[in-house]
Write a protein that holds these residues in place. Sequence first.
Motif, mmCIF file in Angstrom:
data_model
loop_
_atom_site.group_PDB
_atom_site.id
_atom_site.type_symbol
_atom_site.label_atom_id
_atom_site.label_comp_id
_atom_site.label_asym_id
_atom_site.label_seq_id
_atom_site.Cartn_x
_atom_site.Cartn_y
_atom_site.Cartn_z
ATOM 1 N N ASN A 1 39.528 76.432 20.073
ATOM 2 C CA ASN A 1 39.280 74.994 20.173
ATOM 3 C C ASN A 1 37.951 74.731 20.850
ATOM 4 O O ASN A 1 37.607 75.400 21.823
ATOM 5 N N GLN B 1 50.482 78.537 18.784
ATOM 6 C CA GLN B 1 51.642 77.828 18.247
ATOM 7 C C GLN B 1 52.607 78.835 17.661
ATOM 8 O O GLN B 1 52.277 79.541 16.705
ATOM 9 N N ARG C 1 52.002 73.180 19.627
ATOM 10 C CA ARG C 1 50.817 73.936 20.037
ATOM 11 C C ARG C 1 50.618 73.766 21.541
ATOM 12 O O ARG C 1 50.766 72.668 22.076
ATOM 13 N N GLU C 2 50.279 74.866 22.212
ATOM 14 C CA GLU C 2 50.128 74.817 23.653
ATOM 15 C C GLU C 2 48.834 75.488 24.084
ATOM 16 O O GLU C 2 48.346 76.420 23.441
ATOM 17 N N LEU C 3 48.318 75.016 25.211
ATOM 18 C CA LEU C 3 47.129 75.609 25.785
ATOM 19 C C LEU C 3 47.447 76.996 26.323
ATOM 20 O O LEU C 3 48.461 77.198 26.992
ATOM 21 N N TYR D 1 44.403 78.058 22.132
ATOM 22 C CA TYR D 1 45.741 77.497 22.056
ATOM 23 C C TYR D 1 46.576 78.422 21.181
ATOM 24 O O TYR D 1 46.047 79.256 20.444
#
Length: 117
Positions: free
Chosen positions: A96, A39, A45-47, A37
């Motif tokens: 993650n 940010q 926050r993005e995949l 991810y």
Amino acid sequence: QVQLVESGGGLVQAGGSLRLSCAASRSIFNTFDMGWYRQAPGKPRELVAAFTNGDKTNYSNSVKGRFTISRDNAKNTVYLQMNNLKPDDTAVYFCNAQMLGTVHAFWGQGTQVTVST
């Protein structure tokens, strides 16, 4: 408990490449889906990319064709190869580990990627 340690971030010019690494403290790939991810300042926050349901991969539209997620099971390490980087890729990148079938997840501390024009 799982510790995730990212490395490989840095400053690169637009069009350049970086490879991020995420080392897990133990063997978890059979029970966790791994992903990256990011940010950027002022943004959620993005995949970026992730393994799902085992060996399937999922990428955000913004990185398709430029980024590749891979893993080395023997080293408990996940990689993110980033090519043709753009200034919009500037962000803190987080590793993650999502436990399969649950909402339980672990995060790394993040590594900064800065792409200059």
